[in-house]
Design a protein around this motif. Structure first.
Motif, PDB file in Angstrom:
ATOM      1  N   ALA A 153      54.030  49.876  47.182  1.00 12.34           N
ATOM      2  CA  ALA A 153      54.859  50.100  48.365  1.00 12.34           C
ATOM      3  C   ALA A 153      54.069  50.141  49.666  1.00 12.34           C
ATOM      4  N   GLU A 154      52.761  50.303  49.583  1.00 13.05           N
ATOM      5  CA  GLU A 154      51.944  50.394  50.793  1.00 13.05           C
ATOM      6  C   GLU A 154      51.043  49.160  50.904  1.00 13.05           C
ATOM      7  N   ARG A 155      50.536  48.898  52.113  1.00 13.48           N
ATOM      8  CA  ARG A 155      49.634  47.774  52.347  1.00 13.48           C
ATOM      9  C   ARG A 155      48.371  48.257  53.051  1.00 13.48           C
ATOM     10  N   ARG A 156      47.226  47.820  52.553  1.00 11.23           N
ATOM     11  CA  ARG A 156      45.966  48.084  53.234  1.00 11.23           C
ATOM     12  C   ARG A 156      45.872  47.218  54.479  1.00 11.23           C
ATOM     13  N   THR A 157      45.201  47.743  55.487  1.00  8.57           N
ATOM     14  CA  THR A 157      44.897  46.961  56.684  1.00  8.57           C
ATOM     15  C   THR A 157      43.385  46.785  56.753  1.00  8.57           C
ATOM     16  N   GLY A 158      42.949  45.907  57.615  1.00  5.99           N
ATOM     17  CA  GLY A 158      41.526  45.664  57.757  1.00  5.99           C
ATOM     18  C   GLY A 158      41.183  44.230  57.442  1.00  5.99           C
ATOM     19  N   SER A 159      39.985  43.847  57.788  1.00  2.97           N
ATOM     20  CA  SER A 159      39.533  42.478  57.580  1.00  2.97           C
ATOM     21  C   SER A 159      39.242  42.229  56.116  1.00  2.97           C
ATOM     22  N   SER A 160      39.151  40.948  55.753  1.00  2.00           N
ATOM     23  CA  SER A 160      38.768  40.592  54.392  1.00  2.00           C
ATOM     24  C   SER A 160      37.383  41.124  54.057  1.00  2.00           C
ATOM     25  N   ALA A 161      36.489  41.145  55.050  1.00  2.00           N
ATOM     26  CA  ALA A 161      35.135  41.652  54.807  1.00  2.00           C
ATOM     27  C   ALA A 161      35.163  43.136  54.456  1.00  2.00           C
ATOM     28  N   ASP A 162      35.973  43.905  55.179  1.00  2.00           N
ATOM     29  CA  ASP A 162      36.073  45.339  54.896  1.00  2.00           C
ATOM     30  C   ASP A 162      36.702  45.578  53.528  1.00  2.00           C
ATOM     31  N   LEU A 163      37.766  44.853  53.226  1.00  2.00           N
ATOM     32  CA  LEU A 163      38.424  45.014  51.933  1.00  2.00           C
ATOM     33  C   LEU A 163      37.506  44.580  50.793  1.00  2.00           C
ATOM     34  N   SER A 164      36.717  43.539  51.032  1.00  2.00           N
ATOM     35  CA  SER A 164      35.772  43.075  50.020  1.00  2.00           C
ATOM     36  C   SER A 164      34.724  44.137  49.728  1.00  2.00           C
ATOM     37  N   ALA A 165      34.230  44.799  50.763  1.00  2.00           N
ATOM     38  CA  ALA A 165      33.232  45.855  50.565  1.00  2.00           C
ATOM     39  C   ALA A 165      33.822  47.012  49.778  1.00  2.00           C
ATOM     40  N   GLU A 166      35.058  47.353  50.073  1.00  2.00           N
ATOM     41  CA  GLU A 166      35.703  48.444  49.340  1.00  2.00           C
ATOM     42  C   GLU A 166      35.950  48.048  47.892  1.00  2.00           C
ATOM     43  N   LEU A 167      36.356  46.800  47.688  1.00  2.00           N
ATOM     44  CA  LEU A 167      36.565  46.317  46.329  1.00  2.00           C
ATOM     45  C   LEU A 167      35.276  46.367  45.522  1.00  2.00           C
ATOM     46  N   LEU A 168      34.168  45.931  46.115  1.00  2.00           N
ATOM     47  CA  LEU A 168      32.899  45.946  45.397  1.00  2.00           C
ATOM     48  C   LEU A 168      32.517  47.373  45.000  1.00  2.00           C
ATOM     49  N   HIS A 169      32.793  48.321  45.863  1.00  2.00           N
ATOM     50  CA  HIS A 169      32.533  49.732  45.530  1.00  2.00           C
ATOM     51  C   HIS A 169      33.327  50.147  44.291  1.00  2.00           C
ATOM     52  N   HIS A 170      34.617  49.799  44.262  1.00  2.00           N
ATOM     53  CA  HIS A 170      35.455  50.159  43.114  1.00  2.00           C
ATOM     54  C   HIS A 170      34.988  49.442  41.845  1.00  2.00           C
ATOM     55  N   LEU A 171      34.619  48.179  41.977  1.00  2.00           N
ATOM     56  CA  LEU A 171      34.132  47.437  40.817  1.00  2.00           C
ATOM     57  C   LEU A 171      32.884  48.087  40.236  1.00  2.00           C
ATOM     58  N   ARG A 172      31.941  48.421  41.097  1.00  2.00           N
ATOM     59  CA  ARG A 172      30.713  49.060  40.615  1.00  2.00           C
ATOM     60  C   ARG A 172      31.009  50.398  39.952  1.00  2.00           C
ATOM     61  N   ALA A 173      31.898  51.179  40.546  1.00  2.00           N
ATOM     62  CA  ALA A 173      32.242  52.481  39.973  1.00  2.00           C
ATOM     63  C   ALA A 173      32.897  52.318  38.607  1.00  2.00           C
ATOM     64  N   GLY A 174      33.795  51.343  38.487  1.00  2.00           N
ATOM     65  CA  GLY A 174      34.460  51.118  37.213  1.00  2.00           C
ATOM     66  C   GLY A 174      33.496  50.705  36.118  1.00  2.00           C
ATOM     67  N   VAL A 175      32.538  49.846  36.461  1.00  2.00           N
ATOM     68  CA  VAL A 175      31.585  49.357  35.464  1.00  2.00           C
ATOM     69  C   VAL A 175      30.577  50.436  35.090  1.00  2.00           C
ATOM     70  N   THR A 176      29.942  51.063  36.072  1.00  2.00           N
ATOM     71  CA  THR A 176      28.883  52.026  35.759  1.00  2.00           C
ATOM     72  C   THR A 176      29.424  53.241  35.019  1.00  2.00           C
ATOM     73  N   SER A 177      30.638  53.678  35.346  1.00  2.00           N
ATOM     74  CA  SER A 177      31.207  54.834  34.642  1.00  2.00           C
ATOM     75  C   SER A 177      31.442  54.540  33.168  1.00  2.00           C
ATOM     76  N   ARG A 178      31.633  53.280  32.828  1.00  2.00           N
ATOM     77  CA  ARG A 178      31.902  52.909  31.449  1.00  2.00           C
ATOM     78  C   ARG A 178      30.646  52.484  30.688  1.00  2.00           C
ATOM     79  N   MET A 179      29.500  52.671  31.293  1.00  2.00           N
ATOM     80  CA  MET A 179      28.240  52.359  30.622  1.00  2.00           C
ATOM     81  C   MET A 179      27.592  53.596  29.998  1.00  2.00           C
ATOM     82  N   ILE A 180      28.273  54.742  30.068  1.00  2.00           N
ATOM     83  CA  ILE A 180      27.745  55.978  29.488  1.00  2.00           C
ATOM     84  C   ILE A 180      28.047  55.989  27.996  1.00  2.00           C
TER      85      ILE A 180
END
Length: 632
Positions: free
Chosen positions: A229-256
């Protein structure tokens, strides 16, 4: 990863026979070959089979809380358990183990059902509170881990990680739900809102149940949902940086893990992205595995090898005979319910290969649903644009008539296969997407069933629940609603069921870092242009991973596990196809017009038509009916 089972008495806290619970757990030994345990008290019994992943020696189950007031059996992994342990310790909680199971117990005692909001991971668990005398059943947000329940004739509720655990209970009725047959024919699996057996239910993803002695059972309560129901605002570069953060968090948390860990690597965008981020976070070479086929058109091992070389992984691959249909009976036994996603066969083989070297494997599942990566998302977005321009009173008659008259031409080039698109455009967006997602359309299903079955089925159509789900979705567009349906309906019913059962069948724990709920919530708020751009799905994910992966990996045409069903059913399985119409198992149910089934089989074998998907579904249904010993 583990298997859990148990029994709870509502009306009277009758004694629970521990042998009965033990037998239910024994049916789940493949999920937990490393240990077993049973605990009973008046009116309740909990059982567990363990696959040791974390705190290998120190976390046996069923596990009691430090004060002895609560007991749990747990299937899954809590990835933020160390953070929660520190928080709870600061509040006075005491811990006797190093694992995540005891953290759930302490979290329940501190926060009650609200503890679920704090758990990051995949889980299904049963927790009995001896003070309140209530049983708390819960399932993770996206339904990575399964939980079946059944109301029995003695006034009890039984639960288990798989239906085979319930089947080990002598009071479970083995009677098919006819509406599940309709659902299965439409989707190729039995979705989570239904079970193949009457009286059996699946706890929905993101739901919990509280059961109390002396209180009639209450329905499941939803504790999490995904919102578009909601939409993020910001440039593709900003959204890409945030996405990479989430991707890294998802992967590293599952390497334990305290056991060997690796990854599935197909050479596609999703698994390659996971491996790239694993390599970034690991000091040792990542262990990867892939399978290939002798048929060049089906083989992706060259792409997997390219990614493996790029990141210096310890890579293993194995070629599978495309005529690997010998596992059909095994697949039917693994799933209990009929399950016709033919990619289950190669998925089982890659799980077997992984298990030779690791106990935990990370997969790339979930990105297509979260980031609009399926071709059907692109088609649906285009159809929604057409619906916005053409009014319904014009679309219905015009496209409906054209679609009805247009020949079904599966053999033709894709641009000439317009029948489904025309029929979809004639309907609403929700109805059109449901039609596109279904394997067997309603008008064909209607011709397969016997008159007696049609009377029992009544007005129900398998597409109805999906259409309602899409219409009620917290969403702003047709694409949002389609992705919502994929995440809530298709993902737990098909994809996650397939991965859970095939991995657990060989004692392998599969983890899905791209289904980290924070990543999913972020993706659901992306503007359309960050999901689909220039005819490309998963645009932001691909753009973000350009700094890690070559373009030929990111932008090549999507290809999943492919099984040559049409060839099998005209060749080595032709006899099986012919037998469907006279099958003892299906014939005794009375569900189908057997002459019609025989005609379809002959049309396919002769090459006049392609009925491979339908015949495969009927073949797997026949196997399931036979194994369950059903008559109707």
């Amino acid at each position: 990863m583990c298997g859990i089972a148990g029994i709870f008495h509502f009306e009277t806290p009758k004694p629970v026979d521990p042998v009965r619970v033990e037998r239910m757990c024994d049916a789940l030994v493949h999920r937990g070959p490393d240990g077993a345990g049973v605990w009973t008290a008046p009116g309740v019994g909990l059982g567990h089979r363990r696959l040791s992943i974390i705190d290998l020696e120190g976390s046996p189950q069923p596990m009691h809380s430090a004060d002895g007031r609560a007991v749990i059996v747990f299937n899954g992994e809590i990835y933020n358990f160390e953070e929660l342990r520190r928080e709870l310790s600061a509040m006075g909680a005491q811990f006797n183990t190093r694992g995540d199971t005891e953290v759930i117990l302490a979290a329940w005692q501190k926060w009650g059902v609200k503890c679920l909001d704090r758990l990051h991971g995949m889980f299904a668990f049963a927790l009995y509170d001896l003070d309140t005398r209530e049983l708390f059943l819960a399932r993770d947000r996206l339904g990575v881990k399964p939980l079946f329940t059944a109301r029995l004739s003695d006034g009890s509720v039984a639960f288990a990680s798989e239906m085979k655990g319930l089947l080990a209970h002598p009071l479970l009725r083995r009677e098919a739900d006819p509406l599940a047959v309709e659902d299965y024919l439409a989707w190729g699996y039995v979705p989570d809102h239904r079970s193949f057996l009457k009286g059996v239910e699946k706890l929905p993803a993101g739901h919990y149940r509280l059961l109390r002695h002396g209180v009639p059972p209450l329905p499941p309560v939803q504790w999490w949902d995904i919102s578009f129901a909601e939409r993020r605002t910001g440039s593709s570069a900003d959204l890409s940086a945030e996405l990479l953060h989430h991707l890294r968090a998802g992967v590293t948390s599952r390497m334990i893990a305290d056991v060997p860990l690796g990854a599935f690597l197909s050479g596609g965008v999703d698994s390659s992205s996971v491996v790239a981020l694993m390599a970034e976070a690991s000091r040792e070479p990542v262990r990867t595995c892939s399978i290939g086929f002798d048929v060049a058109a089906l083989d992706e091992t060259a792409y997997a090898q390219q990614v493996a070389q790029l990141f210096g992984t310890d890579h293993r691959s194995r070629r599978v005979d495309p005529d690997d249909f010998g596992a059909i009976d095994r697949i039917a036994g693994i799933f209990d319910e009929p399950f016709a996603d033919a990619s289950a066969l190669p998925t089982l083989r890659v799980c077997e290969l992984a298990r030779e070297n690791v106990t935990v494997a990370l997969s790339g599942d979930g990105a297509d649903e979260a980031f609009a990566g399926y071709r059907r998302h692109i088609f649906h977005a285009r159809e929604e644009q057409a619906r916005a321009v053409l009014p319904g009173f014009l679309r219905g008659p015009v496209f409906g008539a054209l679609g009805s008259a247009w020949p079904k031409a599966d053999w033709a080039p894709r641009p000439l296969r317009a029948k489904s698109t025309l029929l979809s455009l004639a309907a609403s967006g929700e109805e059109g997407y449901a039609r596109g997602l279904s394997v067997i359309p309603p008008e064909l299903r209607q011709t397969l069933f016997s008159d007696a079955f049609l009377k029992v089925r009544g007005d129900y159509r398998a597409e109805d629940p999906l259409i309602r789900m899409m219409r009620d979705a917290p969403a702003r567009s047709g694409l949002d609603r389609a992705q919502y349906a994929d995440l809530k309906f298709w993902l737990p019913g098909d994809i996650l069921t397939k991965v859970d059962r095939t991995s657990m069948a060989v004692g392998l724990e599969a983890r899905e870092p791209l289904l980290d709920h924070r990543l999913i919530e972020f993706a659901a708020q992306l503007p359309h242009r960050e999901r689909i751009r220039g005819g490309q799905g998963k645009w932001l994910l691909k753009h973000t991973m350009e700094r890690h992966l070559p373009r030929e990996i990111l932008y090549r045409q999507k290809q999943g596990f492919v099984t040559p069903l049409a060839q099998w059913l005209r060749g080595p399985l032709a006899g099986e196809a012919r037998a469907i119409g006279s099958s003892a198992a299906l014939a005794r149910t009375g569900w189908f017009d057997t002459k019609r089934l025989s005609t379809l089989a002959e049309e396919h074998i002769s090459g006049r038509s392609d009925h491979a998907r339908l015949l495969w579904q009927l073949l797997m249904l026949d196997r399931a009916v036979d194994k369950l010993g059903l008559s109707a």
